[in-house]
Design a protein around this motif. Sequence first.
Motif, PDB file in Angstrom:
ATOM      1  N   GLU A   1       3.758   0.576  -5.091  1.00 54.42           N
ATOM      2  CA  GLU A   1       4.279   1.911  -4.759  1.00 54.42           C
ATOM      3  C   GLU A   1       3.178   2.788  -4.160  1.00 54.42           C
ATOM      4  O   GLU A   1       3.411   3.566  -3.236  1.00 54.42           O
ATOM      5  N   GLY A   2       1.958   2.637  -4.698  1.00 52.70           N
ATOM      6  CA  GLY A   2       0.828   3.421  -4.188  1.00 52.70           C
ATOM      7  C   GLY A   2       0.504   3.068  -2.744  1.00 52.70           C
ATOM      8  O   GLY A   2       0.178   3.953  -1.938  1.00 52.70           O
ATOM      9  N   VAL A   3       0.602   1.788  -2.410  1.00 51.88           N
ATOM     10  CA  VAL A   3       0.356   1.341  -1.034  1.00 51.88           C
ATOM     11  C   VAL A   3       1.357   2.006  -0.094  1.00 51.88           C
ATOM     12  O   VAL A   3       0.991   2.580   0.943  1.00 51.88           O
ATOM     13  N   GLU A   4       2.620   1.973  -0.480  1.00 51.87           N
ATOM     14  CA  GLU A   4       3.690   2.578   0.328  1.00 51.87           C
ATOM     15  C   GLU A   4       3.457   4.080   0.512  1.00 51.87           C
ATOM     16  O   GLU A   4       3.575   4.627   1.611  1.00 51.87           O
TER      17      GLU A   4
ATOM     18  N   GLN B   1       4.740  -7.345  -8.125  1.00 54.43           N
ATOM     19  CA  GLN B   1       5.846  -8.300  -8.167  1.00 54.43           C
ATOM     20  C   GLN B   1       7.194  -7.600  -8.229  1.00 54.43           C
ATOM     21  O   GLN B   1       8.039  -7.923  -9.052  1.00 54.43           O
ATOM     22  N   LYS B   2       7.397  -6.627  -7.359  1.00 58.49           N
ATOM     23  CA  LYS B   2       8.716  -6.000  -7.325  1.00 58.49           C
ATOM     24  C   LYS B   2       9.613  -6.881  -6.444  1.00 58.49           C
ATOM     25  O   LYS B   2       9.181  -7.382  -5.417  1.00 58.49           O
ATOM     26  N   ASN B   3      10.843  -7.056  -6.853  1.00 57.01           N
ATOM     27  CA  ASN B   3      11.758  -7.923  -6.088  1.00 57.01           C
ATOM     28  C   ASN B   3      12.711  -7.091  -5.247  1.00 57.01           C
ATOM     29  O   ASN B   3      13.183  -6.047  -5.664  1.00 57.01           O
TER      30      ASN B   3
ATOM     31  N   VAL C   1       5.521  -6.279   0.005  1.00 58.45           N
ATOM     32  CA  VAL C   1       4.626  -5.149   0.294  1.00 58.45           C
ATOM     33  C   VAL C   1       4.116  -5.247   1.740  1.00 58.45           C
ATOM     34  O   VAL C   1       4.106  -4.253   2.480  1.00 58.45           O
ATOM     35  N   VAL C   2       3.722  -6.458   2.145  1.00 59.43           N
ATOM     36  CA  VAL C   2       3.202  -6.659   3.499  1.00 59.43           C
ATOM     37  C   VAL C   2       4.304  -6.427   4.529  1.00 59.43           C
ATOM     38  O   VAL C   2       4.100  -5.740   5.541  1.00 59.43           O
TER      39      VAL C   2
ATOM     40  N   SER D   1       0.943 -16.953   3.848  1.00 66.82           N
ATOM     41  CA  SER D   1       2.408 -17.123   3.734  1.00 66.82           C
ATOM     42  C   SER D   1       3.102 -15.800   3.401  1.00 66.82           C
ATOM     43  O   SER D   1       4.287 -15.632   3.652  1.00 66.82           O
ATOM     44  N   CYS D   2       2.325 -14.854   2.858  1.00 65.14           N
ATOM     45  CA  CYS D   2       2.865 -13.521   2.554  1.00 65.14           C
ATOM     46  C   CYS D   2       2.674 -12.554   3.722  1.00 65.14           C
ATOM     47  O   CYS D   2       3.006 -11.375   3.606  1.00 65.14           O
TER      48      CYS D   2
END
Length: 775
Positions: free
Chosen positions: A216-219, A275-277, A290-291, A377-378
């Motif tokens: 959330e902080g990244v966003e 690990q939010k889905n 996130v990426v 891969s992410c």
Amino acid sequence: MTVTSKISINDGNLVVHGKTILTGVPDNIVLTPGSGVGLVSGAFIGATASDSKSLHVFPVGVLQGLRFICLFRFKLWWMTQRMGTCGSDVPLETQFMLVESKDDAEGGDQDNAQTIYTVFLPLLEGQFRSVLQGNERNELEICLESGDNAVETNQGLYLVYMHAGTNPFEVINQAVKALEKHMQTFLHREKKKFPSFLDWFGWCTWDAFYTDVTAEGVEEGLKSLSEGGTPPRFLIIDDGWQQIEKKPKESDSVVQEGAQFASRLTGIKENEKFQKNSQNNEQAPGLKLVVDEAKQHHNVKFVYVWHALAGYWGGVKPAAAGMEHYDTALAYPIQSPGILGNQPDIVMDSLAVHGLGLVHPKKVFNFYNELHAYLASCGVDGVKVDVQNIIETLGAGHGGRVSLTRSYIQALEASISRNFPDNGCIACMCHNTDGMYSAKQTAVVRASDDFYPRDPASHTIHISSVAYNSIFLGEFMQPDWDMFHSLHPAAEYHAAARSVGGCPIYVSDKPGNHNFELLKKLVLPDGSVLRAQLPGRPTRDCLFVDPARDGVSLLKVWNVNKCSGVVGVFNCQGAGWCKVTKKTRIHDASPGTLTGSVRATDVDPIAQIAGSDWKGETIVYANRSGEVIRLPKDASVPVTLKVLEYELFHFCPLKEITSNISFAPIGLLDMLNSSCAVELVEVHLASDKKPEHFDGEVSSELTTALSDNRSPTATIALKVRGCGRFGAYSSQRPLKCRVGNVETYFNHDSATGLLTLTLPVPQEDMYRWPVEIQV
């Protein structure tokens, strides 16, 4: 003709270009000429001992009465500068030394004697590493060590490389290129592929969240900067995203900025904070989401994540589930005596007690490859690889520090090559020669200790350290002058330094805490930055003075853009690393206002930038004051600054078009690196369709005004990146100006010659406006 070396030992003196550098050179010191063409400008210093040991200290001779600069490791991870005049001034762990002397071989006239610059570069030889240091008898010493008691020697023939000449920047450049050829273990910066993120504005999570970073902080951070009009196009998710063992906090443990120093890695994937889905796809890894969000919703082009060279600060947990195949074993660091004699380190105190989980060097490629393949891969584009120098302390049982470091660096670079095709790597906490002389691929290196937002002693020494360290580091990689806060008492000072550093430009602002007015002087609306072309370095007249401590000197940093030069001037006095208290501290709480001067030749290659027809006149644009000055050849401009103040001077070579028309493009007047916006200048005479170079007399003042009704003499065609207020110097008022084939309004100040017009915001990224000026 006999080929003779300009470096020799005669009657116990080390002589360079006729000048004695060291006296009393012992008999066990051996000089081997370097391979060169014609007059050999380089030589290796070697030494022999009567017995084999894992650590030797060889006195090389007495050094007195010559000015020099040393770059030394003041702590395990980082270098800084120290200036001196005698052997006892040479610090422990000196990895680079440049000595100034006058060539008196032709006679005794010291005033007209040519200045000779001699660089001393301690090397790796086999399993050993050498550094320089001084002793109380003013002797220069070579400290040679393997880092493993079982690895011994009684000699080294190629312990230090010396190279000398009349241009200090060329001497250093040639020396490192000679070593590249001799050692064949590393590549020079000019041969490396630069990752693309360098030319885009970035945001790093470190000083915003430290290890408490979350998805959330990244966003939040990306959204906050984008909404203000300075969208980050690269993102570094720093320490805090990985799976590490949960240790109870010890009440008396010292934790620097939240880093968990003895904790170990327990898995290669992201921790629960990431690990939010998504509702649509519960199988997608949290990091990938996130990426994807960063790239799709915020137009981020490059995402990097942090990891330590050993995995985490405390390495990898032995036999952690799913990681058993890395053959990790606990190892206890043993620091070199040189490091122990400088600044102690709380990271090492912690690891000395708890140990570090060291992945077996034969398995470390598998570790990196599995970690990096997962990250790729992410959607991750690269990694910031930190805490690198820890490996030098763990060489016992692995053939020593050089062997272990090289195993790790080679494995890291092989994995990056396989998983991150843009050469996505930033090296950090890695200022040891074990690593630098082993890096064939890594192209970006953090240039100094961190930006510390809450340490007032750190800001001036940060700027001087990155500039001086870049003299050496910049031969191997592009130095990264670190993140900073845009909303901070020293923000403008840091921003100005980044603008002349040639370095990536990124901030670590907390979401909502931004100075957008300042950021817009660095970042164009498309998220790109105006980055200078070389590593920023101190000017020649700053190489042997101490702008952090001497109370009189300003720091001047030079760089080049495609059509101009730039010199940043900074008052850095008042703080530095103290050899008594062994920490960075303020030694003058109220340093005075200082005055100095700048000139076109402070930009070392200004003549090459200007071209063969240049007569030495420049237009100088002072960014902070807004002054435009027509500067005659060899003249200088005075500058006066208080501590934490700066000025940026853009030197734009003057083109004489006819005997009464001269012109010089300046650039985007409201950007810090104004002149970087100009990428191409061509002059087309009305009588000739082809661009021409001219050589006439350069007039030193504005000539008589020509009629506006005249037919055009020439058209100046420019390519300019960015948008906003564009400036140029024209000795005559232009007849018309066009931007992108549309005639545009312009203003011309006949008193200063300043021509201004407005460039619109382009629709494409990295767009270069065609600008035509008829004179």
